[in-house]
Design a protein around this motif. Structure first.
Motif, PDB file in Angstrom:
ATOM      1  N   ARG A 117      -5.273  -2.643  -2.568  1.00 12.71           N
ATOM      2  CA  ARG A 117      -5.918  -1.761  -1.595  1.00 12.71           C
ATOM      3  C   ARG A 117      -4.977  -0.616  -1.196  1.00 12.71           C
ATOM      4  O   ARG A 117      -5.415   0.533  -1.011  1.00 12.71           O
ATOM      5  N   GLY A 144      -6.348  -4.476   7.148  1.00 10.01           N
ATOM      6  CA  GLY A 144      -7.508  -5.346   7.262  1.00 10.01           C
ATOM      7  C   GLY A 144      -7.186  -6.613   8.028  1.00 10.01           C
ATOM      8  O   GLY A 144      -6.146  -6.719   8.689  1.00 10.01           O
ATOM      9  N   ARG A 165      -8.655  -9.340   4.050  1.00  8.42           N
ATOM     10  CA  ARG A 165      -9.867  -8.525   3.932  1.00  8.42           C
ATOM     11  C   ARG A 165      -9.561  -7.044   3.807  1.00  8.42           C
ATOM     12  O   ARG A 165      -8.584  -6.540   4.366  1.00  8.42           O
ATOM     13  N   ASP A 166     -10.433  -6.365   3.056  1.00  9.76           N
ATOM     14  CA  ASP A 166     -10.371  -4.909   3.035  1.00  9.76           C
ATOM     15  C   ASP A 166     -10.783  -4.362   4.398  1.00  9.76           C
ATOM     16  O   ASP A 166     -11.444  -5.059   5.187  1.00  9.76           O
ATOM     17  N   GLU A 173      -5.857   3.425  -1.554  1.00  9.28           N
ATOM     18  CA  GLU A 173      -5.958   4.327  -0.405  1.00  9.28           C
ATOM     19  C   GLU A 173      -4.775   5.278  -0.276  1.00  9.28           C
ATOM     20  O   GLU A 173      -4.809   6.194   0.562  1.00  9.28           O
ATOM     21  N   THR A 175      -3.760   2.007   5.525  1.00  3.32           N
ATOM     22  CA  THR A 175      -4.923   1.118   5.427  1.00  3.32           C
ATOM     23  C   THR A 175      -4.528  -0.252   5.959  1.00  3.32           C
ATOM     24  O   THR A 175      -3.385  -0.473   6.397  1.00  3.32           O
TER      25      THR A 175
END
Length: 644
Positions: free
Chosen positions: A497, A508, A526-527, A501, A506
């Motif tokens: 991720r 989660g 989690r994203d 990004e 970013t």
């Protein structure tokens, strides 16, 4: 032709039967008689019962069996004085057919009736020589058994003789070769008349039956030791009292394997009803729809093997009230229910003697088999849970990620369920193999086996499964009694991720579970939710559908909110003031129900390599930077905090 010539040459030299070769029964010509077959039950254990009856005769009860061909099974053998000589021990299938029977007769020779070099008697005159020197004359025998057999639909005389296992070996078993007597001779048909001195029937038989062709019938030894010679379980299991709980797809096939492998004493426990949806993966047929599974499976098992005694208990386990005697006396208990309630009930029962336990269950899409075996006075439930808990979580995660998975509430019987019967058969056979190995367990020892195979249409290649969550990194709090493990898959998901990004920040949610005997486990990174703000110098994790996801994860997988993860592009993974403020707010927010949240920060150096730090926050606004443990064994003695 070459074989025929070799046979003739060996016969001429008397070399048809060489010492130590397996003994063969002579070929009795059965072409002239009916298609009736006699099933008898003779073993090495029954052999001594006949030692004192050579040359004698008597009667035998023959039970008609509902087979495609006309078959009779031998019942009680009585001598000429009507005293029982031998009572075969049959299983439930034959014992349940006692009413439709006929009377037969028997005579026991002291040697195998073979005319040199290798020919069975063809006429009564040929057979007469084998009765010489015994108490029985064959023609007198025919006269004596006439009143017994005359009114029977089929008139059967069993000729018995002792046979060895190998040529020139000592006799060790009685073999019965039946004769069908078409009719008895009538003294009134004698030429020249006769005087009725009481010996008329014998004289008639002697004059008229000598040249009569013997009508030999087929026979088979249906004893347990004979029918299992082609393959059976470890001898230890064959005469043990076995209880099998759960007569579903896996249980019914395991039970059938046990019987076909020679097990004789089984009790099946299940309160469920066999439904049409079960047909896809069950040993029962449409004829049994609507019947109790335990009862129907027990009937089927007894029809498979004549030695099987199978009882049924048509109730849930444990049955209410006092335990039935077959369960109290069980020496092997097999659980195929995949039910925690059943395992807890087994843990609550203490047997007076050690029991071999086996709890077997299939995983998602039956791609795994979980088999726990133990030898103890009670089922070791805590040991089972400790071994199975990581796998339970792994299975739940895979179910949650499987978009094509059938909802559990549908039930495994439903036609939409994706487990094929060939996979169930594979695992059922494996369970009996693992049971064989369980005989090597010491008292209070147990073993947990996880096997897996490919999914879908792949050819099954079974292998030992690699335990889940073994490749993770462990972090330890320097002051709090808390350890945290994060699997490599979660770390890689975060890194992926971050790459996606970059150059924006970013992050989660972290979700996982606390484990009493190991580090708290992060199983999901989690994203970011869709409403998150991701900029080069700022990240604000959104809330869209977060609450719904956490609720579903808690109910379906059993994992809870553990904290957050965050990415610093092109910077070190150090804690910022904003990070600390946000995590303190979470620690004090009752909505999260997490007073000690985690924060994993991913950093990146100038060469693009990732680094990571981990922090543990407290509702007192304090925090600890976790220490990474390169040697996982160093954390094995540490306790897990109850708050994570």
């Amino acid at each position: 032709m070459d074989r025929a010539l070799r046979w003739l040459s060996n016969a001429a030299k008397g070399e048809l039967r060489e010492p130590d070769e397996p003994f063969e029964i002579p070929a009795f010509d059965t072409n002239s008689a009916s298609a009736t077959t006699i099933a008898f039950n003779e073993t090495q254990e029954s052999f001594p019962d006949w030692r004192t009856t050579y040359g004698q005769w008597g009667t035998v009860n023959l039970r008609s069996l509902p087979t495609a061909e006309e078959t009779y099974a031998t019942g009680a053998f009585k001598d000429s004085d009507d005293e029982v000589v031998y009572q075969p021990q049959w299983g439930g299938y034959i014992d349940s057919n006692p009413d439709d029977s006929v009377s037969g007769a028997w005579a026991l020779l002291e040697e195998v009736p073979i005319e040199p070099p290798w020919e069975a008697p063809e006429t009564w005159e040929d057979l007469e020589g084998f009765f010489e020197g015994t108490e029985t004359d064959p023609y007198e025998l025919r006269a004596n058994i006439k009143p017994v057999l005359d009114d029977e639909p089929v008139k059967i005389l069993l000729i018995g003789f002792p046979i060895p296992a190998s040529v020139d070996g000592d006799p060790e078993i009685i073999y019965w070769q039946p004769i069908e007597i078409q009719e008895f001779k009538d003294p009134n048909d004698l030429s020249g008349g006769f005087r009725d001195t009481g010996r008329g029937p014998e004289i008639a038989e002697r004059r008229e039956a000598g040249e009569e062709q013997i009508r030999w019938l087929d026979s088979d030894n249906w004893s347990h030791e004979q029918l299992t010679r082609r393959g059976h379980m470890t001898e230890w299991f064959l005469d043990r009292n076995i209880v099998l709980i759960g007569a579903g797809a896996l249980g019914s096939m395991v039970a059938e394997n046990l019987v076909r492998a020679g097990c004789q004493q089984l009790t099946i426990v299940d309160n469920d009803t066999y439904e049409i949806g079960n047909v896809a993966r069950h040993t029962l047929t449409i004829d049994e729809v609507g019947r109790n599974k335990a009862t129907a499976v027990a009937d089927r098992l007894e029809s498979i093997a004549p030695y099987a005694q199978v009882l049924d208990v048509d109730s849930a386990f444990p049955p209410s009230g006092e335990l039935p005697e077959p369960i109290r006396e069980a020496e092997v208990v097999i659980d195929c229910t995949a039910s925690r309630g059943v395992r807890r009930a087994l843990d609550a029962i203490r047997w007076n003697h050690p029991v071999v336990f086996c709890s077997a269950a299939m995983g998602r899409r039956a791609s795994r088999l979980f088999c726990f075996t133990a030898y103890s006075h009670t089922f070791p439930y805590s040991d089972y849970n400790e071994a199975f808990d990581p796998w339970r979580l792994q299975e739940q995660i895979e179910w949650d990620e499987d978009e094509d998975a059938i909802p559990e509430r549908v039930g495994c019987w439903h036609p939409a369920s994706v487990i094929r019967t060939d996979r169930v058969m594979t695992w059922a056979g494996t369970v009996t193999r693992l049971l064989d190995q369980a005989t090597s367990l010491s008292l209070r020892e147990n073993h947990f086996t996880v096997l897996e195979t490919g999914s879908g249409d792949e050819l099954p290649t079974i292998s030992q499964a690699t335990p889940p969550f073994q490749d993770g990194t462990i972090w330890r709090a320097p002051e709090s009694p808390i350890n945290v493990q994060i699997p490599a898959t979660c770390l890689e998901a975060m890194y992926d991720r971050c790459r996606k990004e970059h150059p924006c920040e970013t992050g989660g949610i972290l979700a996982g579970t606390d484990r009493l005997n190991g580090p708290a486990l992060v199983v999901n990174a989690r994203d970011p939710p869709r409403d998150s703000i991701q900029e080069p110098t700022r990240f604000l994790r959104g809330t869209d559908k977060v609450e719904e996801w956490l609720k579903d994860a808690r109910e379906s997988i059993g994992i809870d909110y553990l904290g957050e993860w965050h990415y610093h592009p092109g910077a070190s993974p150090d804690l910022s003031r904003d990070d600390r403020t946000a995590m303190n707010e979470i620690a004090n927010d009752d909505g999260y129900d997490c007073p000690h949240p985690l924060l994993f920060i991913v950093g990146q150096d100038e060469e693009g390599q990732f680094s990571i730090n981990a922090y543990l926050f407290h509702d007192s606004k304090e925090y600890e930077q976790l220490e990474r443990i390169d040697n996982p064994d160093a954390a094995s003695t540490l306790n897990v905090g109850d708050d994570i």
